[in-house]
Design an enzyme around this catalytic site. Structure first.
Site, PDB file in Angstrom:
ATOM      1  N   ASP A  30       0.867  -1.170   0.000  1.00 51.27           N
ATOM      2  CA  ASP A  30       0.000   0.000   0.000  1.00 51.27           C
ATOM      3  C   ASP A  30       0.916   1.237   0.000  1.00 51.27           C
ATOM      4  OD1 ASP A  30      -2.482   1.459   0.360  1.00 51.27           O
ATOM      5  OD2 ASP A  30      -1.767   1.823   2.396  1.00 51.27           O
ATOM      6  N   ASP A  32      -0.180   5.123   0.747  1.00 50.48           N
ATOM      7  CA  ASP A  32      -0.396   6.149   1.774  1.00 50.48           C
ATOM      8  C   ASP A  32      -0.336   5.518   3.161  1.00 50.48           C
ATOM      9  OD1 ASP A  32      -0.877   9.007   1.812  1.00 50.48           O
ATOM     10  OD2 ASP A  32      -2.125   8.604   0.044  1.00 50.48           O
ATOM     11  N   ASP A 228      -1.285  -0.375   6.037  1.00 39.66           N
ATOM     12  CA  ASP A 228      -1.456   0.328   7.311  1.00 39.66           C
ATOM     13  C   ASP A 228      -2.915   0.336   7.774  1.00 39.66           C
ATOM     14  OD1 ASP A 228      -2.161   2.205   5.176  1.00 39.66           O
ATOM     15  OD2 ASP A 228      -2.346   3.678   6.787  1.00 39.66           O
TER      16      ASP A 228
END
Ligand SMILES: [Mg+2]
Length: 345
Positions: A30, A32, A228
């Site tokens: 991922d 961001d 995250d």
């Protein structure tokens, strides 16, 4: 990659006696909150990814953000010290375009609510992006772009009410920006849904089209999802039957992890991307509790307790095992407040 694997019912974080760069062939990262936060690189990201690549791990970047085409994202990554090619980036616009292409004839016009990312993804599938119902599109595709306003949302609502198939790139309710949290694509999709009274087909994480797109484009055989967020990255890995690493440089917190239902439990956890480069200690059942590193965690009377000393991340691994096992036993989360404070979380 086993798309049909039955997701295991995980009650403890997993262990790996080899660094994850050796145990897996491809990292599906991922962006961001993992590699960058807005315009800035996250600490240890560029260095860790350079070492991972050197060790032979293939790196692919998988983002729910549909607004920027892969070549723009790859350029941004390269500027941040993470060299990437456009083909290393997979976005939810590409997954959405593939879903649309399966619903309309080749070369069909598609009403776009979104930006350049969607337009380029449609073109890649041989579809023609249009901006108005007057051009007689056969489907609607919606993804985030800062330029989306009422007129575009209204056009989509008329089209969807008129019976056209509607595909959303993703339904993340919020999007992180340099100035804070702002409405994301899910919020804009909700506006159309409210007017049209119909739900879209959704392509992005944690849903299968995004996972399928990633598999098709990377050819990964032993992939590791790195993210995250529990409700997109980790749940997407769970739905795909793929192992995952959660890093704490973005949205998820240790408290959220302790309360996670089974589909939100990662295989591994680490402070940041340095977690790719090291083995991960296993959690073992011990004397009515769970041990990891120098710590033993137990759940008693609705509360987590921690004894021992050592690495705080080992302490969190032991707490996860105690918390998840207790949660699965009676469906009630245990209070991990004091135990997390002992670890300095
Ligand atoms: Mg993220």
């Amino acid at each position: 990659m086993t798309e049909t694997a039955t997701p295991e019912r995980r009650t403890t974080p997993g262990g790996s006696d080899r660094p994850l760069t050796e145990a897996y062939d491809t990292a599906l990262l991922d962006l961001d909150g993992v590699v960058y936060a807005g315009p800035h690189a996250i600490e240890h990201a560029a260095d860790s990814l350079a070492v991972a690549r050197e060790a032979g791990m293939r790196l692919a970047y998988v983002t729910n953000n549909a607004s920027r085409p892969p070549r723009v994202v790859a350029g941004h990554l390269t500027e941040l010290g993470v060299p990437a090619e456009p083909s290393d980036v997979i976005n939810s616009a590409q997954a959405a375009a593939r879903v649309v292409a399966e619903k309309v004839p080749a070369g069909a016009k598609v009403l776009v609510v979104g930006g350049l990312g969607l337009e380029e993804a449609l073109a890649e599938r041989g579809l023609v992006a249009v901006r108005s119902l007057a051009e007689e599109p056969l489907a609607v595709v919606q993804g985030f772009d800062p330029s989306v306003g009422w007129a575009q949302l209204a056009e989509a609502a008329y089209a969807v009410r008129g019976g056209l198939p509607w595909v959303a790139s993703n339904t993340d309710l919020t999007i992180p920006t340099a100035r804070g949290i702002a409405p994301g694509n899910g919020t804009l999709v909700a506006a159309v849904r409210a007017a049209a009274g119909v739900d879209p087909v959704v392509a992005g994480k944690p849903l299968p089209p995004m996972h399928r797109e990633t598999v098709l484009r990377t050819g990964a055989e032993r992939p590791l999802v790195v993210g995250d967020r529990l409700d997109t990255d980790i749940e997407g890995a769970f739905n795909g039957g793929v192992d995952s690493l959660l890093v704490f440089t973005g949205v998820a917190t240790p408290a959220q992890l302790l309360a996670a239902p089974v589909e939100h439990r990662p295989t591994y956890l680490a402070a940041d991307l340095r977690g790719l480069l090291v083995p991960h200690p296993a959690v073992t059942a011990e004397a009515g509790g769970f041990a990891c590193g120098g710590w033993v965690a137990t759940a008693e009377g609705g509360e987590l307790r921690l004894a021992g000393s050592g690495d705080r991340w080992d302490g969190l691994r032991a707490l996860c095992a105690a918390a998840w096992t207790a949660l699965d036993a009676d469906g009630r989360p245990v209070d991990g407040h004091k135990a997390l404070a002992e670890l300095g979380f």
